[in-house]
Design a protein around this motif. Structure first.
Motif, PDB file in Angstrom:
ATOM      1  N   GLU A  81       4.725   5.232   3.056  1.00 15.23           N
ATOM      2  CA  GLU A  81       4.100   6.540   3.225  1.00 15.23           C
ATOM      3  C   GLU A  81       5.060   7.618   2.756  1.00 15.23           C
ATOM      4  N   THR A 125       3.019   7.461  -6.692  1.00 15.37           N
ATOM      5  CA  THR A 125       2.584   6.078  -6.500  1.00 15.37           C
ATOM      6  C   THR A 125       3.103   5.167  -7.605  1.00 15.37           C
ATOM      7  N   ALA A 176       0.255  12.781  -6.618  1.00 19.29           N
ATOM      8  CA  ALA A 176       0.094  11.524  -5.885  1.00 19.29           C
ATOM      9  C   ALA A 176       0.128  10.326  -6.833  1.00 19.29           C
ATOM     10  N   GLU A 184      -3.756  15.457  -6.869  1.00 19.14           N
ATOM     11  CA  GLU A 184      -3.971  14.066  -7.293  1.00 19.14           C
ATOM     12  C   GLU A 184      -2.966  13.638  -8.367  1.00 19.14           C
ATOM     13  N   HIS A 218       5.607  11.789   2.560  1.00 19.94           N
ATOM     14  CA  HIS A 218       5.180  13.081   3.110  1.00 19.94           C
ATOM     15  C   HIS A 218       5.968  14.177   2.403  1.00 19.94           C
ATOM     16  N   ASN A 242       1.064  11.973   1.182  1.00 17.98           N
ATOM     17  CA  ASN A 242       0.526  13.096   1.948  1.00 17.98           C
ATOM     18  C   ASN A 242       1.281  14.364   1.567  1.00 17.98           C
ATOM     19  N   ARG A 295       3.657  -1.418   3.597  1.00 12.44           N
ATOM     20  CA  ARG A 295       3.129  -0.074   3.355  1.00 12.44           C
ATOM     21  C   ARG A 295       4.267   0.925   3.186  1.00 12.44           C
ATOM     22  N   GLN A 316       0.851  -1.186   0.000  1.00 11.45           N
ATOM     23  CA  GLN A 316       0.000   0.000   0.000  1.00 11.45           C
ATOM     24  C   GLN A 316       0.892   1.244   0.000  1.00 11.45           C
ATOM     25  N   ILE A 317       0.584   2.201  -0.881  1.00 10.19           N
ATOM     26  CA  ILE A 317       1.351   3.449  -0.958  1.00 10.19           C
ATOM     27  C   ILE A 317       0.415   4.605  -0.656  1.00 10.19           C
ATOM     28  N   GLN A 318       0.821   5.436   0.298  1.00 11.77           N
ATOM     29  CA  GLN A 318       0.016   6.584   0.701  1.00 11.77           C
ATOM     30  C   GLN A 318       0.863   7.844   0.533  1.00 11.77           C
TER      31      GLN A 318
END
Length: 140
Positions: free
Chosen positions: A40, A22, A18, A15, A42, A6, A38, A2-4
């Motif tokens: 993340e 991703t 992002a 978007e 920032h 922020n 995962r 999972q890639i998040q």
């Protein structure tokens, strides 16, 4: 994996940024896909009027291990992200190889024997002769 992603309110791109981050991380971290759970990202602006005020922090979470975090500062968002992504790949490569390749190679227990059937036992006979000679020398 999972890639998040922020971002703070000062970083433009939304978007589209992002999606780019991703896709790029999925590509560059694909070999660690089964190991990472995962990631993340920032992206922020430190402010203060410094030339390198954009910052990217990427935290990766390998399954069953402590998280790994890298930080990179640059004058642009792209530069900050690219630097942090490069650092992350290097760190993960090092940690992954340490976790999966003990001392960089297979142990002697996993090595195959000699390919030539005539070579089987040759080293053993020589070693046995040396041991016997050493014993005879000690006995005298």
């Amino acid at each position: 994996m999972q890639i998040q992603v922020n971002t703070d309110h000062k970083i433009p791109g939304g978007e589209k940024l992002a999606d780019y981050v991703t896709a790029d991380l999925e590509n560059s971290l694909s070999r660690f896909g089964g190991w990472l759970t995962r990631v993340e990202v920032h992206l922020s602006e430190d402010g203060g009027g410094k030339p390198e005020d954009k910052k990217c922090v990427i935290e990766a979470r390998p399954g069953g291990k402590e998280p790994v975090a890298v930080t990179h500062h640059a004058s642009t968002v792209d530069g900050a992200y690219a630097g942090a992504a490069h650092k992350l790949v290097r760190v993960l490569d090092s940690r992954h190889s340490r976790a999966h390749d003990h001392k960089g190679s297979d142990s002697i227990r996993h090595m195959s024997g000699p390919e030539d059937p005539e070579q089987v036992g040759v080293l053993g006979d020589e070693t046995a002769d040396l041991i016997e000679a050493e014993r005879n020398r000690e006995a005298t």
